[in-house]
Design a protein around this motif. Sequence first.
Motif, PDB file in Angstrom:
ATOM      1  N   ALA A   1       0.829  -1.205   0.000  1.00 22.53           N
ATOM      2  CA  ALA A   1       0.000   0.000   0.000  1.00 22.53           C
ATOM      3  C   ALA A   1       0.862   1.252   0.000  1.00 22.53           C
ATOM      4  CB  ALA A   1      -0.928  -0.006   1.211  1.00 22.53           C
ATOM      5  N   LEU A   2       0.284   2.344  -0.469  1.00 22.22           N
ATOM      6  CA  LEU A   2       0.963   3.638  -0.523  1.00 22.22           C
ATOM      7  C   LEU A   2       0.293   4.609   0.444  1.00 22.22           C
ATOM      8  CD1 LEU A   2       1.224   3.998  -4.417  1.00 22.22           C
ATOM      9  CD2 LEU A   2       2.845   2.899  -2.855  1.00 22.22           C
ATOM     10  N   GLU A   3       1.087   5.149   1.367  1.00 15.56           N
ATOM     11  CA  GLU A   3       0.579   6.159   2.303  1.00 15.56           C
ATOM     12  C   GLU A   3       0.802   7.532   1.676  1.00 15.56           C
ATOM     13  OE1 GLU A   3       2.172   3.440   6.062  1.00 15.56           O
ATOM     14  OE2 GLU A   3       2.899   5.495   5.781  1.00 15.56           O
ATOM     15  N   VAL A   4      -0.135   7.974   0.882  1.00 16.29           N
ATOM     16  CA  VAL A   4       0.023   9.206   0.105  1.00 16.29           C
ATOM     17  C   VAL A   4      -0.413  10.403   0.948  1.00 16.29           C
ATOM     18  CG1 VAL A   4      -0.648  10.433  -1.989  1.00 16.29           C
ATOM     19  CG2 VAL A   4      -0.319   7.946  -2.044  1.00 16.29           C
ATOM     20  N   CYS A   5       0.472  11.402   1.019  1.00 18.99           N
ATOM     21  CA  CYS A   5       0.227  12.594   1.836  1.00 18.99           C
ATOM     22  C   CYS A   5       0.330  13.830   0.943  1.00 18.99           C
ATOM     23  CB  CYS A   5       1.232  12.674   2.981  1.00 18.99           C
ATOM     24  SG  CYS A   5       1.305  11.201   4.022  1.00 18.99           S
TER      25      CYS A   5
ATOM     26  N   GLY B   1      -4.924   0.809  -9.750  1.00 18.28           N
ATOM     27  CA  GLY B   1      -5.281  -0.250  -8.814  1.00 18.28           C
ATOM     28  C   GLY B   1      -4.463  -0.278  -7.539  1.00 18.28           C
ATOM     29  N   ALA B   2      -3.697   0.786  -7.285  1.00 17.93           N
ATOM     30  CA  ALA B   2      -2.903   0.829  -6.058  1.00 17.93           C
ATOM     31  C   ALA B   2      -3.807   0.967  -4.835  1.00 17.93           C
ATOM     32  CB  ALA B   2      -1.918   1.995  -6.110  1.00 17.93           C
ATOM     33  N   THR B   3      -3.407   0.313  -3.748  1.00 15.86           N
ATOM     34  CA  THR B   3      -4.074   0.515  -2.463  1.00 15.86           C
ATOM     35  C   THR B   3      -3.487   1.768  -1.842  1.00 15.86           C
ATOM     36  OG1 THR B   3      -4.412  -1.849  -2.129  1.00 15.86           O
ATOM     37  CG2 THR B   3      -4.517  -0.441  -0.173  1.00 15.86           C
ATOM     38  N   ILE B   4      -4.343   2.754  -1.582  1.00 17.86           N
ATOM     39  CA  ILE B   4      -3.895   4.074  -1.123  1.00 17.86           C
ATOM     40  C   ILE B   4      -4.516   4.389   0.225  1.00 17.86           C
ATOM     41  CG2 ILE B   4      -3.951   6.556  -1.616  1.00 17.86           C
ATOM     42  CD1 ILE B   4      -4.085   5.781  -4.608  1.00 17.86           C
ATOM     43  N   ALA B   5      -3.673   4.882   1.130  1.00 15.94           N
ATOM     44  CA  ALA B   5      -4.145   5.394   2.413  1.00 15.94           C
ATOM     45  C   ALA B   5      -3.709   6.848   2.512  1.00 15.94           C
ATOM     46  CB  ALA B   5      -3.564   4.584   3.570  1.00 15.94           C
ATOM     47  N   LEU B   6      -4.647   7.765   2.410  1.00 12.91           N
ATOM     48  CA  LEU B   6      -4.298   9.179   2.523  1.00 12.91           C
ATOM     49  C   LEU B   6      -3.849   9.497   3.949  1.00 12.91           C
ATOM     50  CD1 LEU B   6      -7.107  10.966   0.473  1.00 12.91           C
ATOM     51  CD2 LEU B   6      -4.756  10.449  -0.233  1.00 12.91           C
ATOM     52  N   GLY B   7      -2.848  10.378   4.061  1.00 12.26           N
ATOM     53  CA  GLY B   7      -2.351  10.749   5.379  1.00 12.26           C
ATOM     54  C   GLY B   7      -2.037  12.226   5.452  1.00 12.26           C
TER      55      GLY B   7
ATOM     56  N   ILE C   1      -8.309   1.370   5.361  1.00 15.11           N
ATOM     57  CA  ILE C   1      -8.698   0.331   6.327  1.00 15.11           C
ATOM     58  C   ILE C   1      -8.031  -0.998   5.976  1.00 15.11           C
ATOM     59  CG2 ILE C   1     -10.665  -1.000   7.190  1.00 15.11           C
ATOM     60  CD1 ILE C   1     -12.319   1.659   6.595  1.00 15.11           C
ATOM     61  N   GLU C   2      -8.048  -1.342   4.683  1.00 11.96           N
ATOM     62  CA  GLU C   2      -7.431  -2.594   4.233  1.00 11.96           C
ATOM     63  C   GLU C   2      -5.947  -2.631   4.581  1.00 11.96           C
ATOM     64  OE1 GLU C   2      -6.191  -4.694  -0.009  1.00 11.96           O
ATOM     65  OE2 GLU C   2      -7.836  -3.242   0.029  1.00 11.96           O
ATOM     66  N   ALA C   3      -5.256  -1.488   4.412  1.00 14.06           N
ATOM     67  CA  ALA C   3      -3.812  -1.440   4.622  1.00 14.06           C
ATOM     68  C   ALA C   3      -3.428  -1.332   6.091  1.00 14.06           C
ATOM     69  CB  ALA C   3      -3.223  -0.259   3.861  1.00 14.06           C
ATOM     70  N   SER C   4      -4.386  -1.082   6.951  1.00 13.21           N
ATOM     71  CA  SER C   4      -4.098  -0.899   8.369  1.00 13.21           C
ATOM     72  C   SER C   4      -3.854  -2.233   9.053  1.00 13.21           C
ATOM     73  CB  SER C   4      -5.258  -0.178   9.054  1.00 13.21           C
ATOM     74  OG  SER C   4      -6.332  -1.074   9.297  1.00 13.21           O
ATOM     75  N   ARG C   5      -3.397  -2.165  10.308  1.00 14.11           N
ATOM     76  CA  ARG C   5      -3.271  -3.351  11.149  1.00 14.11           C
ATOM     77  C   ARG C   5      -4.403  -3.400  12.182  1.00 14.11           C
ATOM     78  NH1 ARG C   5       1.116  -6.890  11.085  1.00 14.11           N
ATOM     79  NH2 ARG C   5       1.917  -6.893   8.942  1.00 14.11           N
TER      80      ARG C   5
ATOM     81  N   LYS D   1     -12.077  -3.708  11.109  1.00 15.97           N
ATOM     82  CA  LYS D   1     -12.137  -3.498   9.659  1.00 15.97           C
ATOM     83  C   LYS D   1     -13.535  -3.779   9.116  1.00 15.97           C
ATOM     84  CE  LYS D   1      -7.291  -4.458   8.493  1.00 15.97           C
ATOM     85  NZ  LYS D   1      -6.374  -5.234   7.644  1.00 15.97           N
ATOM     86  N   GLN D   2     -14.129  -4.865   9.589  1.00 15.59           N
ATOM     87  CA  GLN D   2     -15.472  -5.218   9.115  1.00 15.59           C
ATOM     88  C   GLN D   2     -16.476  -4.129   9.482  1.00 15.59           C
ATOM     89  OE1 GLN D   2     -16.895  -8.927  10.727  1.00 15.59           O
ATOM     90  NE2 GLN D   2     -18.569  -9.095   9.264  1.00 15.59           N
ATOM     91  N   ARG D   3     -16.376  -3.629  10.693  1.00 15.68           N
ATOM     92  CA  ARG D   3     -17.303  -2.592  11.145  1.00 15.68           C
ATOM     93  C   ARG D   3     -17.126  -1.291  10.347  1.00 15.68           C
ATOM     94  NH1 ARG D   3     -15.666  -2.532  15.834  1.00 15.68           N
ATOM     95  NH2 ARG D   3     -14.449  -0.603  15.934  1.00 15.68           N
ATOM     96  N   LEU D   4     -15.883  -0.909  10.106  1.00 15.70           N
ATOM     97  CA  LEU D   4     -15.631   0.332   9.376  1.00 15.70           C
ATOM     98  C   LEU D   4     -16.079   0.225   7.921  1.00 15.70           C
ATOM     99  CD1 LEU D   4     -12.158   1.495  10.749  1.00 15.70           C
ATOM    100  CD2 LEU D   4     -14.452   2.219  11.422  1.00 15.70           C
TER     101      LEU D   4
END
Length: 349
Positions: A246-250, A275-281, A318-322, A328-331
């Motif tokens: 995943a990419l933590e894009v800021c 198709g990259a998994t992205i987590a904005l930060g 959420i997918e990229a988190s621990r 994860k299911q709830r979110l």
Amino acid sequence: MEEPRSVTSLPKAHLHLHFTGSMRPQTLQDMAAKHHIRLPETLREHHLLRLTPDERGWFRFQRLYDAARACVRDADDMRRLVIEAAEDDAAEGSRWLEMQVDPTSYAPHVGGLTPALEIVLDAAREASATTGCEVAIVVAASRTRHPLEARTLARLAAQYAGDGPGTVVGFGLSNDERRGITEEFAGAFRIAKRAGLASVPHSGELLGPDHVRHTLDSLEPDRLGHGVRTGEDPDLLKRVIDHGVALEVCPASNVALGVYHTMKDVPLPDLAAAGATIALGADDPLLFGPRLAAQYQAARDVHAMDDESLADLARGSIEASRAPAGTKQRLNADIDGWLAHMPVADRKG
């Protein structure tokens, strides 16, 4: 015409937030006064940074970051940062925060590395119980220090490894990508991996695809801190996607550090379309300004991403988190609810 849904109510995870850089400007003022420290004018007046993407620009950023960090001088200060970061994230729809901290700088004030980390973890547990945002910790080593120090931090992180709030969930490598030799930190990351920690080194912001390749080969990352320049090489981007990195894009920090001239230049839509998994930060909002919700707002306003696309970004975080499976299911279910509800008349979020 329908107004878009509020980005602050979109459930999301926040995976790229630094400890000192999370600080509220007023909190910095309070701590400076408490410890009789005179701040540089940029911090005193809260002038947001706009730097050149060279070593001079990074030096200015690091000097200001160090000045802010020098104001965090006791356990109460450290606890305050964690709890306020969780409060701010909760107010912006973040339900899971992985806060990054290098305990080395704070250890002299509280009796050592172990007490420093335990203070942060205890505050994370309190914040998780009281703010509406669950908090876990990423322990990060610095490229500017010897790789043996990174191994010490990795062993410390491993002792507190877990899979829920108030535990260590990842191990990172931060500071200027142009410093240090990436391969020399591989031993520290192997220690962290054996403990089940996520590998989350910075790479692919100040330096381009070649540095990302070295990071992939040496540190076997689960996520790349930033990683935004991976898209400059289509084959490399495919490798990242195929391996589930995943990419933590800021975006705001990319512009503030001069990596891109404007928010429009940040290749967020291209990375998402590939198709990259992205987590904005938000990275370091104390110095760069915008917090997490503003990154989503910019995706909407600058890149014309619709609500479905914003929801996909939130799912990626959420997918990229621990976060635990149940969280994860709830979110994800809450994101479904966000999409199902009629939009609200609040374009600014």
